[in-house]
Design an enzyme around this catalytic site. Structure first.
Site, PDB file in Angstrom:
ATOM      1  N   LEU A  36       0.816  -1.214   0.000  1.00  0.00           N
ATOM      2  CA  LEU A  36       0.000   0.000   0.000  1.00  0.00           C
ATOM      3  C   LEU A  36       0.854   1.271   0.000  1.00  0.00           C
ATOM      4  O   LEU A  36       0.343   2.364  -0.166  1.00  0.00           O
ATOM      5  CB  LEU A  36      -0.958  -0.001   1.191  1.00  0.00           C
ATOM      6  CG  LEU A  36      -2.098  -1.019   1.090  1.00  0.00           C
ATOM      7  CD1 LEU A  36      -2.965  -0.974   2.352  1.00  0.00           C
ATOM      8  CD2 LEU A  36      -2.951  -0.775  -0.141  1.00  0.00           C
ATOM      9  N   ARG A  37       2.131   1.158   0.271  1.00  0.00           N
ATOM     10  CA  ARG A  37       3.115   2.244   0.126  1.00  0.00           C
ATOM     11  C   ARG A  37       3.036   3.361   1.163  1.00  0.00           C
ATOM     12  O   ARG A  37       3.914   4.212   1.202  1.00  0.00           O
ATOM     13  CB  ARG A  37       3.029   2.871  -1.273  1.00  0.00           C
ATOM     14  CG  ARG A  37       3.149   1.896  -2.434  1.00  0.00           C
ATOM     15  CD  ARG A  37       4.414   1.103  -2.397  1.00  0.00           C
ATOM     16  NE  ARG A  37       4.687   0.430  -3.676  1.00  0.00           N
ATOM     17  CZ  ARG A  37       5.566  -0.546  -3.813  1.00  0.00           C
ATOM     18  NH1 ARG A  37       6.252  -0.985  -2.777  1.00  0.00           N
ATOM     19  NH2 ARG A  37       5.767  -1.108  -4.987  1.00  0.00           N
ATOM     20  N   ASP A  77       9.346  -8.875   3.152  1.00  0.00           N
ATOM     21  CA  ASP A  77       9.079  -9.029   1.712  1.00  0.00           C
ATOM     22  C   ASP A  77       9.710  -7.907   0.891  1.00  0.00           C
ATOM     23  O   ASP A  77       9.654  -6.737   1.262  1.00  0.00           O
ATOM     24  CB  ASP A  77       7.585  -9.046   1.446  1.00  0.00           C
ATOM     25  CG  ASP A  77       7.297  -9.272  -0.021  1.00  0.00           C
ATOM     26  OD1 ASP A  77       7.718 -10.315  -0.539  1.00  0.00           O
ATOM     27  OD2 ASP A  77       6.693  -8.390  -0.655  1.00  0.00           O
ATOM     28  N   ASP A 112       0.381  -9.610  -5.017  1.00  0.00           N
ATOM     29  CA  ASP A 112       1.652  -8.871  -4.947  1.00  0.00           C
ATOM     30  C   ASP A 112       1.489  -7.513  -5.636  1.00  0.00           C
ATOM     31  O   ASP A 112       2.362  -7.073  -6.398  1.00  0.00           O
ATOM     32  CB  ASP A 112       2.797  -9.661  -5.577  1.00  0.00           C
ATOM     33  CG  ASP A 112       4.168  -9.097  -5.209  1.00  0.00           C
ATOM     34  OD1 ASP A 112       4.237  -8.131  -4.420  1.00  0.00           O
ATOM     35  OD2 ASP A 112       5.174  -9.616  -5.725  1.00  0.00           O
ATOM     36  N   HIS A 127       3.816   1.580  -8.776  1.00  0.00           N
ATOM     37  CA  HIS A 127       4.960   2.469  -8.968  1.00  0.00           C
ATOM     38  C   HIS A 127       4.515   3.689  -9.771  1.00  0.00           C
ATOM     39  O   HIS A 127       3.553   3.629 -10.547  1.00  0.00           O
ATOM     40  CB  HIS A 127       6.092   1.758  -9.714  1.00  0.00           C
ATOM     41  CG  HIS A 127       6.749   0.670  -8.923  1.00  0.00           C
ATOM     42  ND1 HIS A 127       7.494   0.919  -7.786  1.00  0.00           N
ATOM     43  CD2 HIS A 127       6.768  -0.678  -9.098  1.00  0.00           C
ATOM     44  CE1 HIS A 127       7.946  -0.228  -7.302  1.00  0.00           C
ATOM     45  NE2 HIS A 127       7.515  -1.214  -8.064  1.00  0.00           N
TER      46      HIS A 127
END
Length: 432
Positions: free
Chosen positions: A63-64, A152, A305, A309
């Site tokens: 989710l950044r 991860d 996954d 970006h």
């Protein structure tokens, strides 16, 4: 509040229930399932032509936030999840700062309560800063609400530290999710090691780089008795290792991604940067082995996954492009189309829903999710049309990112509604 779903075709693998039923939701729980419910409700959804299933659960989402909000936020990521039929997501710890302490865990959980559209289960980091040197504050993060630990994106290369992490996790009944990659073998590889890599002049990562770590982590799980979940498995030998470990009674599960099920290293021949993922797309033989593993039940779950970006991180030469693709909004049509081709509609749908709902719920030990048991199950439900033709259009994604290798693909299956705790959080017609 009552919500009534009428005339849908219900598939609940956990209860082995399948057929045309009505479903009544009351106060966030599945209340009744029957062939003709006549109760008045606050809202009624006509599900004619739709599959009614337990809400999808994604075990592997990036989710950044915090730190990389230009890529994705908890709001946009969970909106993408809802649009993809996911009522719950497990988010990885490789944020900035890394989720390696209780303060960050609490921040993520609070943000999810304020802005999230679906259930969010955070993973904490195994090691501080994902550096593989010192264990994170696992106990404090457990108290703050993590469901497991994972580095991860990186592998804990120090086996003694990994053993200690598994022992700690077992003490707190936490899941350990591993990214299996011997970094001394894979190095800066950007593609699978093989003929395609040689012809393109790109550094390749051998299957052995993954299989060594799958074998090591299984051995350590067997030694410690901890719960091990292997993320994004990609090789046939790795699958054999998991199969053998399960037969010995090791507490190991594994997941596979939609892109590793459907793409191979041949897809990279034109230096397509959206095909650059880690672990890389493998050979056709490995891809077919993964499909067999899914069909025979060795693989426990499908996980996206989802790795968003910004354009500038992908619009560079191939070796410098960021690894990863987005997957939350394409998982259903990609996987449904694959399974329809492999086994036909009658068998494809129950298997797909097993791997997207019941399987992940069992791995997380969430008894009230991944099923539609009246009286106990949370009203997390996905309604989708398995017959409709769709063309993937990344410009319409809820996610901030567009790094999708399936853009333009013609597939089957579209999510119509996603319901979380009895509340409609996504409707394809906009009527939430």
């Amino acid at each position: 509040m009552n919500l009534l779903i009428k005339n849908g075709y219900l598939i609940d693998p956990a209860n082995k229930r399948e057929g045309r039923f009505d479903l009544l939701i009351r106060d966030g729980k599945v209340k009744t399932i029957s062939q003709n419910i006549k109760t008045k409700a606050d809202r009624t959804i006509d599900a004619s032509g739709l599959i009614v299933s337990p809400g999808f659960i994604d075990l592997h989402t990036h989710l950044r936030e915090p730190g990389y909000e230009y890529k994705e936020t908890i709001r946009t990521g969970t909106e993408a999840a809802a649009a993809g039929g996911f009522s719950s997501v497990v988010c990885m710890a490789n944020t900035q700062p890394v989720n390696d302490n209780a303060v960050i865990t609490e921040y993520i959980r609070n943000k999810a309560r304020e802005e999230g559209r679906v259930n969010l289960f955070p993973l904490g980091a195994i090691s501080k800063g994902l550096e593989g040197k010192v264990l994170s504050e696992i106990g404090q993060m457990a108290e703050a609400g993590i469901v497991g630990i994972s580095d991860d994106g990186k592998t804990v290369m120090n086996s003694a530290l990994m053993r200690k992490a598994l022992q700690y996790a077992a003490g707190f009944n936490l899941l350990v999710v591993t990214h299996c990659e011997d970094e001394s073998l894979s190095g800066e590889a950007s593609i699978n090691e093989g003929v395609v890599a040689t012809e393109l002049g790109l550094p390749g990562s051998p299957n052995a780089a993954e299989e060594l770590m799958v074998a090591r982590d299984i051995a350590l799980a067997e030694l410690t008795g901890a719960k091990l979940h292997i993320a994004h498995l990609t090789t046939a030998v790795g699958l054999e290792l998991v199969t053998a470990a399960k037969k010995r009674g090791v507490r190991v599960t594994c997941e596979v991604t939609p892109h590793h099920l459907t793409l191979t290293d041949e897809s990279v021949r034109d230096y397509h940067r959206f095909m650059k993922v880690r672990p890389p797309l493998r050979s056709e033989a490995d891809q077919k082995a993964l499909v067999r593993g899914l069909l025979n039940g060795t693989i426990d779950a499908i996980a996206t996954d989802h790795a968003p970006h910004a354009p500038f991180e992908k619009e560079v030469e191939f070796v410098r492009a960021a690894n990863g693709i987005v997957g939350l909004e394409t998982c259903l049509p990609v996987c449904l189309s694959l399974l329809l081709k492999e086994m036909g509609k009658k068998k494809a749908l129950p298997l797909l829903l097993e791997k997207l709902s019941r399987g992940p719920a069992r791995i997380l030990q969430e008894k009230n999710k991944g099923n539609l048991t009246p009286g106990s199950a949370d009203a997390d439900i996905t309604l989708f049309d398995p017959e409709v033709d769709v063309v993937i259009d990344s410009s319409r994604f809820k996610s901030k990112a567009r790094n999708c290798p399936f853009n333009g693909w013609k597939l089957k299956g579209k999510v119509r509604y996603t319901i979380v705790g009895g509340e409609v959080v996504y409707a394809s017609n906009g009527k939430v």
